[in-house]
Motif scaffolding. Structure first.
Motif, mmCIF file in Angstrom:
data_model
loop_
_atom_site.group_PDB
_atom_site.id
_atom_site.type_symbol
_atom_site.label_atom_id
_atom_site.label_comp_id
_atom_site.label_asym_id
_atom_site.label_seq_id
_atom_site.Cartn_x
_atom_site.Cartn_y
_atom_site.Cartn_z
ATOM 1 N N TRP A 283 0.817 -1.217 0.000
ATOM 2 C CA TRP A 283 0.000 0.000 0.000
ATOM 3 C C TRP A 283 0.855 1.273 0.000
ATOM 4 O O TRP A 283 0.775 2.071 -0.952
ATOM 5 N N PRO A 284 1.732 1.485 1.020
ATOM 6 C CA PRO A 284 2.555 2.712 0.957
ATOM 7 C C PRO A 284 3.490 2.730 -0.246
ATOM 8 O O PRO A 284 3.782 3.797 -0.792
ATOM 9 N N GLY B 132 -10.244 -0.926 -2.554
ATOM 10 C CA GLY B 132 -9.141 -1.866 -2.760
ATOM 11 C C GLY B 132 -8.610 -1.973 -4.177
ATOM 12 O O GLY B 132 -7.400 -2.034 -4.383
ATOM 13 N N PRO B 133 -9.472 -2.010 -5.190
ATOM 14 C CA PRO B 133 -8.953 -2.153 -6.554
ATOM 15 C C PRO B 133 -8.079 -0.989 -7.026
ATOM 16 O O PRO B 133 -7.305 -1.151 -7.975
ATOM 17 N N GLU B 134 -8.167 0.173 -6.393
ATOM 18 C CA GLU B 134 -7.369 1.312 -6.895
ATOM 19 C C GLU B 134 -5.869 1.049 -6.821
ATOM 20 O O GLU B 134 -5.177 1.168 -7.826
ATOM 21 N N PRO B 135 -5.308 0.687 -5.657
ATOM 22 C CA PRO B 135 -3.869 0.393 -5.665
ATOM 23 C C PRO B 135 -3.525 -0.849 -6.474
ATOM 24 O O PRO B 135 -2.403 -0.975 -6.970
ATOM 25 N N LYS B 136 -4.480 -1.748 -6.640
ATOM 26 C CA LYS B 136 -4.188 -3.007 -7.329
ATOM 27 C C LYS B 136 -4.217 -2.842 -8.849
ATOM 28 O O LYS B 136 -3.343 -3.307 -9.553
ATOM 29 N N PHE B 137 -5.286 -2.194 -9.356
ATOM 30 C CA PHE B 137 -5.470 -2.149 -10.822
ATOM 31 C C PHE B 137 -5.604 -0.738 -11.395
ATOM 32 O O PHE B 137 -5.518 -0.564 -12.593
ATOM 33 N N GLN B 138 -5.936 0.224 -10.537
ATOM 34 C CA GLN B 138 -6.289 1.544 -11.085
ATOM 35 C C GLN B 138 -5.521 2.646 -10.369
ATOM 36 O O GLN B 138 -6.101 3.645 -9.921
ATOM 37 N N ALA B 139 -4.223 2.433 -10.268
ATOM 38 C CA ALA B 139 -3.407 3.382 -9.493
ATOM 39 C C ALA B 139 -3.450 4.784 -10.094
ATOM 40 O O ALA B 139 -3.196 5.774 -9.398
ATOM 41 N N GLN B 140 -3.813 4.878 -11.386
ATOM 42 C CA GLN B 140 -3.874 6.207 -12.001
ATOM 43 C C GLN B 140 -4.925 7.086 -11.326
ATOM 44 O O GLN B 140 -4.842 8.318 -11.355
ATOM 45 N N LEU B 141 -5.916 6.451 -10.683
ATOM 46 C CA LEU B 141 -6.943 7.246 -9.995
ATOM 47 C C LEU B 141 -6.352 7.920 -8.755
ATOM 48 O O LEU B 141 -6.754 9.031 -8.387
ATOM 49 N N ILE B 142 -5.404 7.261 -8.116
ATOM 50 C CA ILE B 142 -4.725 7.870 -6.963
ATOM 51 C C ILE B 142 -3.839 9.016 -7.448
ATOM 52 O O ILE B 142 -3.789 10.084 -6.844
#
Ligand code: SF4
Ligand code: SF4
Length: 447
Positions: A169-170, A204-214
């Motif tokens: 995560w970090p 949960g899916p953001e760091p896994k598959f959609q990091a561009q959203l972060i």
């Protein structure tokens, strides 16, 4: 008249979670669990709904499954209750494992808990709630569909739905910070900043598959000059699939961790990304299960956050999105929480041309992914595709009026509509609001 035939496209689905769970059941065990849930947990609400229903069928026209299956009564909302809960009540819980297999399938994969049908019922009977009661029984009997159960297990073990490990995560946040620094000099994703105004949480899916959203969120927060932070430890995932598996104890545990994290960081509010079910879990189900009238810290959906940023002039738009867009109203943020006009304000500020789909706002058709149905995994993809032909027809009509971009400000809706888009050959460009906001906003100096 409701018939018992299993629709052809669903006969082929053999769900290991349901099958294995059912193989362990006895009729005594089933009756004990059903009666415990109906009379020990549910009580008057279930009784009132079931006794009030006059079987008029008016709710049928509200359901996309029913409409998409040529008005097959098997898929009508009242029909789904008839095939599940009413039989359980009528037989005082003495139903067979085979009956429970079918009930699990109906409650988990033929209802998105979208509540559209409740608007058609003259008594406002909440069929979604009744289907969630069936899921609660299914959970206690240990026969939840495999994929969504796996997601709930991940929540239980890691406090996030994607088995994102403690260091992953970090690391992901740092990676996105590094990437964003290539675009905006000195940008930070502040971790564990005590006393910040905002804790930003994602699913949960953001760091896994959609990091561009972060990445996009970091650019937006930075451009708006927000005093924000993200937690470095668990509590960052605001999603809650346990809400849809009927594992209420776990649902409450996840929600408690999320809010306790915000309290530990002493923030003034939580801002969450574009997710519908996660929002429902904090404004409707999780908080109530915990006995909280209101969440202990205010929580704001991304639509409201963007609305405030644009209204207050904290974000300036360089050039609006030129392709004509249409806006999908997610059940959990619109029918459940009334954010439709705020969403339209945001879209009007960032896009040149909004072409409304019909019906819209609280009458919009569900994406057929929400309510945990997409989380039941690939075995049920065709259930979703065939169960939402009306959505494809609605989108074809909107496309024929010129819409090219389909905005879906909810993760489940976004993924479900991507599937509809591909399956029916719509060739629309599915976007989150943040995809467009990020693309059209004025950004701070380049690195
Ligand atoms: S999918 Fe929506 S409209 Fe259909 S029965 Fe479930 S809650 Fe009602
Ligand atoms: S509209 Fe309401 S009363 Fe009529 S069948 Fe549906 S749930 Fe029952």
């Amino acid at each position: 008249m409701v018939h018992d035939a299993v629709p052809a496209e669903e006969k082929t689905v053999l769900d290991e979670g349901i099958e294995k769970g059912a193989s362990r059941l006895t009729e005594e065990r089933i009756a004990e669990v059903i009666n415990r849930v109906l009379y020990g947990e549910g009580g008057a609400r279930i009784r009132v709904y079931v006794d009030t229903c006059v079987h008029c069928g008016l709710c049928s026209e509200g359901c996309h499954y029913y409409l998409s299956h040529d008005k097959d009564p098997h898929y009508s909302p009242a029909g789904k209750v008839k095939q599940t809960l009413w039989e359980m009540i009528r037989k005082k819980g003495r139903v067979s494992p085979e009956f429970m297999k079918r009930a699990a399938e109906i409650a988990h994969t033929q209802c998105n808990a979208c509540k559209r049908c409740s608007m058609y019922c003259p008594f406002g009977i909440d069929i979604a709630y009744l289907m969630l009661v069936v899921r609660r029984i299914v959970h206690l009997l240990g026969m939840t569909p495999l994929y969504i159960q796996s997601t709930a297990h991940s929540h239980s073990a890691t406090m996030n739905q994607m088995w994102v490990k403690g260091d992953e995560w970090p690391d992901t946040l740092q990676w996105q910070e590094d990437e964003a620094r290539g675009e905006v000099a000195g940008l930070r994703i502040p971790l564990e900043k005590e006393g910040a105004e905002i804790m930003y949480s994602v699913i949960g899916p953001e760091p896994k598959f959609q990091a561009q959203l972060i990445y996009q969120a970091a650019i937006i927060m930075n451009a708006a000059g927000m005093n924000w932070t993200m937690p470095a430890t668990s509590g960052w995932d605001n999603s809650d699939m346990a809400m849809y598996t009927g594992d209420n104890e776990l649902m409450g545990r996840i929600k408690r961790r999320h809010f306790e994290t915000a309290i530990r960081l002493k923030v003034k509010k939580i801002v969450m990304g574009e997710c519908g079910h996660a929002f429902r879990s904090v404004y409707d189900m999780g908080n109530r299960w915990l006995g909280w009238k209101m969440p202990p810290i205010p929580i704001v959906h991304a639509i409201e956050f963007y609305y405030d940023l644009l209204k207050e002039g904290r974000i300036k738009i360089a050039k609006k999105w030129t392709d004509p867009v249409t806006l999908h109203d997610p059940c959990n943020v619109v029918r459940g929480r009334g954010l439709h006009e705020k969403a339209r304000y945001v879209v009007s500020q960032i896009c040149e041309n909004l072409i409304e789909m019909h019906p819209n706002r609280e009458h919009n058709y569900c994406c057929c992914a929400g309510g945990g149905v997409i989380n039941c995994g690939p075995p049920y993809k065709m259930t979703r595709m065939l169960g939402n032909r009306v959505k494809a027809e609605q989108l074809f009509e909107t496309k024929s009026k010129g819409a090219k971009t389909l905005i879906a400000p909810c993760h489940n809706c976004h993924s479900g509509l991507e599937d509809i888009n591909h399956h029916y050959g719509l060739e629309m460009d599915v976007k989150f609001i943040s995809d467009i906001l990020y693309a059209v906003m004025e950004k701070p100096e380049k690195a």
